[in-house]
Design a protein around this motif. Structure first.
Motif, short mmCIF file in Angstrom:
data_model
loop_
_atom_site.label_atom_id
_atom_site.label_comp_id
_atom_site.label_asym_id
_atom_site.label_seq_id
_atom_site.Cartn_x
_atom_site.Cartn_y
_atom_site.Cartn_z
N ALA A 180 39.16 -6.26 -36.19
CA ALA A 180 39.73 -4.91 -36.30
C ALA A 180 39.60 -4.15 -34.98
O ALA A 180 40.52 -3.44 -34.57
N PHE A 181 38.46 -4.31 -34.31
CA PHE A 181 38.26 -3.61 -33.04
C PHE A 181 39.21 -4.14 -31.98
O PHE A 181 39.73 -3.37 -31.16
N GLU A 182 39.47 -5.43 -32.00
CA GLU A 182 40.43 -6.00 -31.06
C GLU A 182 41.82 -5.42 -31.32
O GLU A 182 42.58 -5.14 -30.39
N ALA A 183 42.16 -5.19 -32.58
CA ALA A 183 43.45 -4.57 -32.92
C ALA A 183 43.52 -3.14 -32.41
O ALA A 183 44.57 -2.68 -31.93
N ILE A 184 42.41 -2.41 -32.51
CA ILE A 184 42.35 -1.04 -31.98
C ILE A 184 42.61 -1.05 -30.48
O ILE A 184 43.43 -0.28 -29.96
N ARG A 185 41.92 -1.96 -29.77
CA ARG A 185 42.09 -2.06 -28.32
C ARG A 185 43.52 -2.44 -27.96
O ARG A 185 44.12 -1.86 -27.04
N ALA A 186 44.07 -3.42 -28.66
CA ALA A 186 45.43 -3.89 -28.35
C ALA A 186 46.45 -2.77 -28.54
O ALA A 186 47.42 -2.65 -27.78
#
Length: 365
Positions: A154-160
């Motif tokens: 989920a955090f990677e999705a936020i960053r992306a």
């Protein structure tokens, strides 16, 4: 507004990123968003007044002060990944010391930085997103129904999402007077043209650090080599007297990057873009100069021996000693010719042409 050619799916990702960028709920006290320190109304810099003349930014707790000036995020997507360039020297990366290799790495740090948004860990960031039903709908629609089953995912999705937004024309418009001049849509004034010629000339060293492509009249020039130099700046003692670092602290610049252990790189900082430079003061990595003219005249001290050239016009006192004197790039700084008042005015006029169209009104302030 997003370009019409961007696919619908990419538009969804950009939309999520835009909402996240402006959301103060993603900080511990729910008071600070990415846009708080990178306000799009002032070229993605921090315009908030504070008791250190905006040299550095106020943290999400409303009292902590950083130690470095908040850089603009305009044109940030042009920054190459951190590493050695074709000449074998370090260049690129995000933050002034390149500690984030790329924009994706950079987007992660402010959330948990104790003097920025101050959340304890990425799980807390994801939880703040999960608390908003609108986010849940957006994330599940774009990334899949299981996106919140794993915090790392989920955090990677936020960053992306944030990185996708930072790649849009909101940040990278190429519509300054200079860009319009290159397209035949604007005629430079005589003073601006003189400044342009001086900037590209061998008289001064502007091009050594601020031209990624040494050819004149190149479109989409970022006006930075993204390399690292020590130009001999003194510490900003006004800031150090107010923040938690203290007056004895030494900012090691590139050498503070965990990837770097070369002591010859202590005190070197990444060259910033000159796009929007006329409206993004204070200047230098520690915000020590209020005015663009002062930043230019600082370099003059290395090529002029007159008493006047050794005086900081903002303080009326001699330029103070470099914070890190042992690695100052004197060979580069001592090249070139002194700048006259006429040339200074012309150079400033040219630098003002690098202002995006929507920020041109700020030049009058």
């Amino acid at each position: 507004m997003l370009a019409a050619c961007v696919p619908a799916q990419a538009n969804d990702l950009v939309n999520i990123g835009r909402i996240l960028f402006f959301d103060p709920n993603l900080s511990l006290n729910r008071t600070q968003a990415c846009a708080t320190c990178h306000n799009p109304g002032v070229a993605f810099t921090d315009s908030r007044e504070n008791d250190v003349d905006r040299a550095v930014s106020l943290g999400g707790d409303g009292k902590s002060l950083g130690d470095r000036n908040t850089p603009t995020l305009a044109y940030v997507s042009l920054t190459p990944d951190f590493g050695k360039d074709e000449t074998g020297v370090f260049a690129g990366g995000l933050f002034l010391d390149g500690r984030a290799s790329n924009l994706s790495e950079q987007s992660a740090e402010p959330f948990t930085n104790p003097i920025e948004m101050n959340l304890p860990d990425i799980a807390a960031v994801v939880e703040r997103v999960r608390q908003n039903p609108n986010y849940i709908d957006l994330f599940e629609a774009h990334f899949g129904m299981d996106i919140f089953s794993d915090d790392e995912k989920a955090f990677e999705a936020i960053r992306a999402s944030i990185v996708a937004y930072e790649h849009t024309s909101d940040f990278t418009s190429f519509d300054s007077k200079y860009d319009r001049y290159l397209r035949g849509e604007y005629d430079l004034t005589d003073q601006e043209e003189l400044g342009r010629k001086l900037f590209y000339s061998q008289l001064f060293n502007c091009h050594e650090c601020h031209l990624n492509d040494q050819r004149e009249l190149r479109e989409h020039e970022p006006f930075s080599t993204y390399r690292y130099f020590n130009i001999g700046l003194p510490a900003n003692l006004k800031v150090r007297a107010k923040n938690a670092f203290g007056t004895k602290y030494v900012d090691k610049g590139l050498h503070g990057n965990p990837r770097i252990d070369d002591p010859t790189l202590v005190g070197k900082f990444k060259v910033p873009t000159l796009r929007n430079v006329a409206v993004t003061g204070p200047y230098m990595h520690n915000g020590i100069f209020k005015h663009l003219e002062t930043a230019v005249l600082f370099y003059n001290r290395y090529v002029v021996n007159s008493a006047e050239s050794q005086i900081n016009p903002e303080t009326g006192e001699r330029w103070r000693k470099a914070e890190v004197p042992g690695t100052v790039d004197l060979e580069l700084l001592e090249q070139g010719q002194p700048i006259s008042s006429l040339q200074l005015s012309a150079l400033i006029a040219f630098l003002e042409t690098l202002t995006d169209k929507r920020y041109e009104s700020l030049l009058d302030k």
